[in-house]
Design a protein around this motif. Sequence first.
Motif, PDB file in Angstrom:
ATOM      1  N   LEU A 166       0.833  -1.199   0.000  1.00 44.43           N
ATOM      2  CA  LEU A 166       0.000   0.000   0.000  1.00 44.43           C
ATOM      3  C   LEU A 166       0.875   1.259   0.000  1.00 44.43           C
ATOM      4  O   LEU A 166       0.632   2.197  -0.768  1.00 44.43           O
ATOM      5  CB  LEU A 166      -0.938  -0.008   1.214  1.00 44.43           C
ATOM      6  N   LEU A 167       1.914   1.275   0.825  1.00 41.38           N
ATOM      7  CA  LEU A 167       2.824   2.415   0.860  1.00 41.38           C
ATOM      8  C   LEU A 167       3.478   2.624  -0.500  1.00 41.38           C
ATOM      9  O   LEU A 167       3.579   3.752  -0.988  1.00 41.38           O
ATOM     10  CB  LEU A 167       3.897   2.221   1.936  1.00 41.38           C
ATOM     11  N   ARG A 168       3.907   1.532  -1.128  1.00 39.55           N
ATOM     12  CA  ARG A 168       4.522   1.634  -2.461  1.00 39.55           C
ATOM     13  C   ARG A 168       3.547   2.219  -3.469  1.00 39.55           C
ATOM     14  O   ARG A 168       3.926   3.021  -4.324  1.00 39.55           O
ATOM     15  CB  ARG A 168       5.023   0.279  -2.946  1.00 39.55           C
ATOM     16  N   ALA A 169       2.284   1.844  -3.383  1.00 37.10           N
ATOM     17  CA  ALA A 169       1.280   2.365  -4.315  1.00 37.10           C
ATOM     18  C   ALA A 169       1.072   3.862  -4.119  1.00 37.10           C
ATOM     19  O   ALA A 169       0.971   4.620  -5.092  1.00 37.10           O
ATOM     20  CB  ALA A 169      -0.038   1.619  -4.134  1.00 37.10           C
ATOM     21  N   ILE A 170       1.041   4.293  -2.868  1.00 34.65           N
ATOM     22  CA  ILE A 170       0.800   5.711  -2.567  1.00 34.65           C
ATOM     23  C   ILE A 170       2.011   6.556  -2.948  1.00 34.65           C
ATOM     24  O   ILE A 170       1.912   7.534  -3.686  1.00 34.65           O
ATOM     25  CB  ILE A 170       0.471   5.898  -1.071  1.00 34.65           C
ATOM     26  N   VAL A 171       3.157   6.179  -2.444  1.00 32.06           N
ATOM     27  CA  VAL A 171       4.367   6.971  -2.649  1.00 32.06           C
ATOM     28  C   VAL A 171       4.928   6.761  -4.054  1.00 32.06           C
ATOM     29  O   VAL A 171       5.491   7.684  -4.650  1.00 32.06           O
ATOM     30  CB  VAL A 171       5.423   6.641  -1.571  1.00 32.06           C
ATOM     31  N   GLY A 172       4.750   5.562  -4.594  1.00 27.36           N
ATOM     32  CA  GLY A 172       5.290   5.243  -5.912  1.00 27.36           C
ATOM     33  C   GLY A 172       4.776   6.152  -7.001  1.00 27.36           C
ATOM     34  O   GLY A 172       5.513   6.545  -7.912  1.00 27.36           O
ATOM     35  N   THR A 173       3.527   6.536  -6.938  1.00 23.15           N
ATOM     36  CA  THR A 173       2.957   7.443  -7.933  1.00 23.15           C
ATOM     37  C   THR A 173       3.678   8.781  -7.897  1.00 23.15           C
ATOM     38  O   THR A 173       4.042   9.334  -8.938  1.00 23.15           O
ATOM     39  CB  THR A 173       1.448   7.644  -7.668  1.00 23.15           C
ATOM     40  N   PHE A 174       3.909   9.298  -6.690  1.00 22.60           N
ATOM     41  CA  PHE A 174       4.658  10.553  -6.559  1.00 22.60           C
ATOM     42  C   PHE A 174       6.072  10.392  -7.110  1.00 22.60           C
ATOM     43  O   PHE A 174       6.542  11.231  -7.892  1.00 22.60           O
ATOM     44  CB  PHE A 174       4.712  10.998  -5.095  1.00 22.60           C
ATOM     45  N   LEU A 175       6.761   9.325  -6.724  1.00 18.97           N
ATOM     46  CA  LEU A 175       8.143   9.135  -7.167  1.00 18.97           C
ATOM     47  C   LEU A 175       8.217   9.003  -8.689  1.00 18.97           C
ATOM     48  O   LEU A 175       9.115   9.572  -9.315  1.00 18.97           O
ATOM     49  CB  LEU A 175       8.752   7.910  -6.491  1.00 18.97           C
ATOM     50  N   ASP A 176       7.273   8.289  -9.285  1.00 15.94           N
ATOM     51  CA  ASP A 176       7.252   8.152 -10.752  1.00 15.94           C
ATOM     52  C   ASP A 176       7.050   9.509 -11.418  1.00 15.94           C
ATOM     53  O   ASP A 176       7.742   9.852 -12.380  1.00 15.94           O
ATOM     54  CB  ASP A 176       6.135   7.200 -11.189  1.00 15.94           C
ATOM     55  N   ASP A 177       6.093  10.278 -10.905  1.00 11.69           N
ATOM     56  CA  ASP A 177       5.793  11.580 -11.506  1.00 11.69           C
ATOM     57  C   ASP A 177       6.963  12.546 -11.355  1.00 11.69           C
ATOM     58  O   ASP A 177       7.309  13.266 -12.302  1.00 11.69           O
ATOM     59  CB  ASP A 177       4.540  12.191 -10.865  1.00 11.69           C
ATOM     60  N   ILE A 178       7.595  12.565 -10.185  1.00 12.51           N
ATOM     61  CA  ILE A 178       8.694  13.504  -9.962  1.00 12.51           C
ATOM     62  C   ILE A 178       9.917  13.085 -10.781  1.00 12.51           C
ATOM     63  O   ILE A 178      10.618  13.920 -11.355  1.00 12.51           O
ATOM     64  CB  ILE A 178       9.017  13.664  -8.448  1.00 12.51           C
ATOM     65  N   PHE A 179      10.159  11.771 -10.881  1.00 15.66           N
ATOM     66  CA  PHE A 179      11.298  11.294 -11.670  1.00 15.66           C
ATOM     67  C   PHE A 179      11.132  11.688 -13.132  1.00 15.66           C
ATOM     68  O   PHE A 179      12.093  12.098 -13.791  1.00 15.66           O
ATOM     69  CB  PHE A 179      11.441   9.775 -11.539  1.00 15.66           C
ATOM     70  N   GLU A 180       9.911  11.574 -13.647  1.00 17.92           N
ATOM     71  CA  GLU A 180       9.643  11.930 -15.044  1.00 17.92           C
ATOM     72  C   GLU A 180       9.982  13.395 -15.318  1.00 17.92           C
ATOM     73  O   GLU A 180      10.588  13.725 -16.337  1.00 17.92           O
ATOM     74  CB  GLU A 180       8.172  11.655 -15.362  1.00 17.92           C
ATOM     75  N   VAL A 181       9.614  14.287 -14.400  1.00 18.61           N
ATOM     76  CA  VAL A 181       9.927  15.706 -14.569  1.00 18.61           C
ATOM     77  C   VAL A 181      11.430  15.933 -14.475  1.00 18.61           C
ATOM     78  O   VAL A 181      12.015  16.622 -15.308  1.00 18.61           O
ATOM     79  CB  VAL A 181       9.180  16.566 -13.520  1.00 18.61           C
TER      80      VAL A 181
END
Length: 197
Positions: A56-71
């Motif tokens: 669950l933590l990976r799902a919540i935080v992972g979205t942020f990390l993916d989006d920030i990494f892309e930028v």
Amino acid sequence: MNPRERVRDTKTEIHRAAVELFSSQGYDKTSLREIAERVGITKASLYYHYSSKQDLLRAIVGTFLDDIFEVLARSDELPWSPEAERELLGAYVDVVIQHRSTGPALLRDIAAVLAAFGDDLDALIAQSRRFQLWLAGPNPTPADRLRAAAAVETVGAAMSTELDLGVTDAEIRAVLLDAATAILSRRGTPVSLPGDR
């Protein structure tokens, strides 16, 4: 189906409840049972969506990390210019604002985040350093590199505040972008130390 009936988005409700509980009482002290109760589902139903609290933590935080990494990764391909700097800094601010509810949970339980992401965080940190170097501009001085790091941290302040500021996302964006660009506008300015004359 009656258009007034609300279709339940259980995953979103689980994420919201988890972020609230992780932020208020910490990751370790929050149980899946508490999250399920907050959402109004059984623990078994929660397990249907997430196999563990770490998942669950990976799902919540992972979205942020993916989006920030892309930028951040866009700085590897985009030549620096004042216009590109503002565009990319604006995109960074947008991601931070979009995910700011995740911030307190991230900061409060950084050990849990590190355990959940490990190598992914190492890659993000390396990419963040490249982004900061790009923000420092062409031929940066050590002071310019420090200013770039300070600009990024200024934007990150939105992730660490739990204050209800009573302002719109557009106002938050304008303030953060203004603060970060003000720091960067000092690029190339010599640093005066106390006692210099």
